[in-house]
Design a protein around this motif. Sequence first.
Motif, PDB file in Angstrom:
ATOM      1  N   LEU A 164      62.723 -21.197  59.646  1.00 19.23           N
ATOM      2  CA  LEU A 164      63.783 -20.774  60.547  1.00 19.23           C
ATOM      3  C   LEU A 164      63.206 -19.895  61.661  1.00 19.23           C
ATOM      4  CD1 LEU A 164      66.857 -20.634  61.152  1.00 19.23           C
ATOM      5  CD2 LEU A 164      66.930 -18.585  59.701  1.00 19.23           C
ATOM      6  N   VAL A 219      69.603 -15.294  60.179  1.00 18.84           N
ATOM      7  CA  VAL A 219      69.605 -15.468  58.721  1.00 18.84           C
ATOM      8  C   VAL A 219      71.003 -15.203  58.166  1.00 18.84           C
ATOM      9  CG1 VAL A 219      68.749 -14.514  56.540  1.00 18.84           C
ATOM     10  CG2 VAL A 219      67.153 -14.968  58.418  1.00 18.84           C
ATOM     11  N   GLN A 248      72.681 -18.259  56.151  1.00 15.51           N
ATOM     12  CA  GLN A 248      72.922 -18.068  54.719  1.00 15.51           C
ATOM     13  C   GLN A 248      74.406 -17.879  54.398  1.00 15.51           C
ATOM     14  OE1 GLN A 248      70.740 -18.303  52.173  1.00 15.51           O
ATOM     15  NE2 GLN A 248      69.145 -18.885  53.649  1.00 15.51           N
ATOM     16  N   TYR A 285      62.216 -18.703  54.381  1.00 19.26           N
ATOM     17  CA  TYR A 285      62.919 -18.661  55.666  1.00 19.26           C
ATOM     18  C   TYR A 285      61.966 -18.707  56.864  1.00 19.26           C
ATOM     19  CZ  TYR A 285      61.757 -13.694  55.052  1.00 19.26           C
ATOM     20  OH  TYR A 285      61.100 -12.512  54.817  1.00 19.26           O
TER      21      TYR A 285
END
Length: 334
Positions: A274, A71, A75, A271
């Motif tokens: 992902l 993440v 991000q 998320y």
Amino acid sequence: MKIDQTQTKASWGTGRVGLMLLTAAIGAALAGCGSSPGAGTAGAADAAGQPDTATITLGLLPSIDAIPFIVAHEQGFDKQQGVNLDIQTFKSAKDRDVAFQAGKVEGLSADLVAISIYNEAGQDVKITSTTFGEFDLLTGNADIASVADLKGKTVILSKNTSTEYTMAMMLEQAGLTEDEITITEVPQIPTRLELLKNGKADAAVLPQPFVTMGREAGLAVLGSTQTAKINPFVLAFPQSVIDAKGEAIRDMYAAYDQAVDYMKNHDQSEYVDLIIEEVGYPDTLKDQIEVPEYVPANQADPEQVNSALDWAREKGLLKRDIQAADVMSDVQFK
């Protein structure tokens, strides 16, 4: 930059880190540790004269402890903190270790038993933090309601690894020893699940997403590393990389903490895809995924480290007289 998915035919998971493999490759391994990939920078300075961004190459397994790092990269938190995370995921610990020995990754998600074996083989590998992994103990035998009921029963796991260490600690807490169960070695995690589902064993130690798959198939969870308060999961770097890239490692942890904060303040739906992609959950179990309540990065507990080192010595995996302080770095946590 997309995450480099390293494809292999081997099953993923915390597998055996063989002493023979490490010993045979020690020369190449130490050489690889001394000349880190991407040492120094990620490339030339940009046209505006901005300083280069240091790169940290991480070798991770597709498990829940990898999610905050992924993440952080997806991000862009790593770039915000002044570091580039080059994340390479591996389907098995064996493939991760081969890449590590060849100097293709600098840091890696590992476990305390692996740390014992690395250092026994002469590699100066240090723990820089704990990570948020989890193993669960599952059964399909209706007569088994607790770990204590495993006496005389068959458990499938991977020997001389953190899965066996986890089982040993759970048994100890239940007043049993490893000699009171029958261990069948099955390194391949998907195979463990299938054997358990088909009644070929009484219990098995499994990571996610196989725990969720097992529960969906009707298996029961007897306990976990979380409930047993065991945490063998760590992130580690060779001391040579820590010396060369200490600031970049600290920036990496700042990005990690930023990712933890992001997940805490955003809905899982933002998320979860992902997680499905990187950890390998079937899309059909999307609604059953339980994302852990991650906390900011912290150092491993010395008592847990010493416990694993002692167990490794009992198993003959570690002969050196080393303690937690010898394998823990203060690069991030003083």
